[in-house]
Design an enzyme around this catalytic site. Structure first.
Site, PDB file in Angstrom:
ATOM      1  N   SER A  51      11.773 -51.682 -30.318  1.00  0.00           N
ATOM      2  CA  SER A  51      12.986 -51.796 -29.897  1.00  0.00           C
ATOM      3  C   SER A  51      13.181 -52.622 -28.581  1.00  0.00           C
ATOM      4  CB  SER A  51      13.821 -50.452 -29.644  1.00  0.00           C
ATOM      5  OG  SER A  51      13.870 -49.823 -30.942  1.00  0.00           O
ATOM      6  N   GLY A 233      15.413 -50.495 -33.972  1.00  0.00           N
ATOM      7  CA  GLY A 233      14.725 -51.822 -33.745  1.00  0.00           C
ATOM      8  C   GLY A 233      15.455 -52.341 -32.523  1.00  0.00           C
ATOM      9  N   CYS A 261      19.063 -44.854 -34.310  1.00  0.00           N
ATOM     10  CA  CYS A 261      19.508 -46.097 -33.151  1.00  0.00           C
ATOM     11  C   CYS A 261      19.901 -47.239 -33.989  1.00  0.00           C
ATOM     12  CB  CYS A 261      18.111 -46.320 -32.614  1.00  0.00           C
ATOM     13  SG  CYS A 261      18.205 -47.255 -31.015  1.00  0.00           S
ATOM     14  N   GLY A 305      21.092 -50.617 -26.446  1.00  0.00           N
ATOM     15  CA  GLY A 305      22.085 -51.614 -25.592  1.00  0.00           C
ATOM     16  C   GLY A 305      23.327 -51.987 -26.149  1.00  0.00           C
ATOM     17  N   HIS A 353      16.722 -40.725 -30.179  1.00  0.00           N
ATOM     18  CA  HIS A 353      15.330 -40.719 -31.127  1.00  0.00           C
ATOM     19  C   HIS A 353      14.855 -39.482 -31.155  1.00  0.00           C
ATOM     20  CE1 HIS A 353      14.127 -45.302 -30.954  1.00  0.00           C
ATOM     21  NE2 HIS A 353      15.209 -45.275 -30.213  1.00  0.00           N
ATOM     22  N   GLU A 355      12.531 -38.347 -32.911  1.00  0.00           N
ATOM     23  CA  GLU A 355      11.115 -38.240 -33.097  1.00  0.00           C
ATOM     24  C   GLU A 355      10.672 -38.095 -31.497  1.00  0.00           C
ATOM     25  OE1 GLU A 355      11.452 -42.262 -31.602  1.00  0.00           O
ATOM     26  OE2 GLU A 355      12.712 -41.049 -33.297  1.00  0.00           O
TER      27      GLU A 355
END
Length: 385
Positions: A51, A233, A261, A305, A353, A355
């Protein structure tokens, strides 16, 4: 190698701000969007998170590199940051798991960095003025005229409008077998997926098929998936129209969907909502998020962002006809949409996230929620068959 024995380097921002320091990692010139990450730990996971492609990452933690790097913790096949900014790189590596120093890893992957600058001042500047293009110049490039360095920075592409998925995605499908009781095949669109995500999904019983970002709906159907997952990503979601159309085909097939995300932003656009660029984004492992269903506040890991522009109060109707949608999670620092849940189709997503490698595990339950959603969907389809 220590930062005070290396040659000069300079960080140049597009507004003309200059921060002189010392070369760190590879030498030369690198350009990208300058952003900051507030994580106190996990710099190896940060560096190898796809990312961050196209971004020069500043660590707000002042001392970086003391635990070195190892072969077990990378989140992908290489370091993805465009450049790296630290205040005080460690002169020694003091961890039994380390295979080499962080500086050696940066040199090996050709990552141009800078050390010895006032990272707190740069962070405060970005918080006030917003993320912006920048460049790190070291080696021969450090001697370029200041006006020439600024010209080079200002000619670099802005992050808005960039589609970077092809740069980070796998070229061929990769499969990780399910662990424990098998649920079925899961199609994962690799937009910059992290290894920890793949392992979390496999641990829930999915045969994880990591697919190139260029696949079609027919390619997805060919593996007979029980569900589809869109990964994190880099880039601007508004520049990923093909991935949005693919997701709409997935939703039309009534396949359960989970996005993380970037995947959250693309679900928002597939449902018919807009996205927008945040002033300086969320990047770190200490971001408070409210789960509206449980009322629980979770400390979560972020790296984004852009954000989804969806109604915050109550439910809204999907502009693209997918029924009712609610904002499931909200960021408590700035009231940003941090999760979406479709109420009439089996689809949900979060902006952060779960994870969390490295980071808190407050939101890891979301993988369980997804697995249960898929089991319920399979049971319903079997009943109606």
């Amino acid at each position: 190698m220590t930062h005070f024995r290396t040659g000069p380097a300079v960080l140049v921002l597009e507004d003309g701000s200059r921060f002189p320091g010392r070369a760190y990692g590879a030498t030369g010139t690198t350009l990208g969007e300058v952003v900051f990450s507030t994580g106190m730990t996990g710099y190896q996971e940060t560096l190898t998170d796809p990312s961050y492609a196209g971004q020069i990452v500043l660590q707000t933690a002042p001392h970086i590199g003391n635990t070195g790097v190892n072969t077990e913790d990378p989140e992908s096949r290489r370091i993805w940051v465009a450049g790296y900014i630290v205040r005080d790189p460690s002169r020694v590596v003091s961890n039994w798991r380390a295979d080499r120093s962080l500086d050696d890893a940066l040199v090996a992957d050709g990552i141009v960095g800078i050390s010895g600058i006032d990272t707190r001042a740069v962070t405060r500047h970005i918080r006030s003025a917003g993320s912006m293009r920048g460049g790190v110049f070291s080696g021969d490039a450090a001697t370029l005229d200041a006006d020439e360095q600024l010209r080079i920075v200002r000619e670099a592409p802005e992050m808005a409008g960039q589609n970077l998925s092809a740069d980070v995605s796998v070229v061929e499908a990769q499969i990780t077998s399910a662990m424990g009781e098998r649920i079925g095949n899961l199609a994962v669109l690799d937009l910059g997926v992290k290894q920890a995500t793949i392992l979390n999904l496999a641990e829930r019983g999915f045969d994880v098929h990591v697919l190139p970002q260029s696949v079609t709906i027919d390619d997805i159907r060919a593996i007979d998936p029980v569900a589809v997952f869109y990964s994190n990503g880099p880039g601007d979601p508004a520049a990923s129209a093909d991935h949005v159309e693919l997701l709409r085909a997935v939703l039309d097939d009534r396949l359960p969907f989970f996005g993380i995300c970037f995947g959250n932003q693309l679900l928002g656009r597939a449902l018919g909502y807009g996205t927008y660029k945040l002033p300086f984004g969320h990047r770190g492992i200490n971001q408070p998020v409210l789960d509206r269903e449980t009322g629980r506040v979770e400390i979560t890991a972020h790296n984004h962002g852009f954000a989804v522009d969806a109604p915050m109060d109550g439910t809204s109707d999907s502009p693209h006809g997918y029924g009712r949608v609610e904002v499931s999670h909200v960021g408590l620092n700035d009231n940003v949409v941090e999760g979406l849940r479709a109420l009439d189709i089996p689809a949900f997503s979060v902006q952060y996230h779960p994870e969390a490698a490295a980071g808190p595990h407050d939101a890891n339950y979301l993988f369980d929620r997804f697995a249960q959603l898929v089991r319920d969907d399979l049971s319903k389809k079997a009943t109606n068959a």
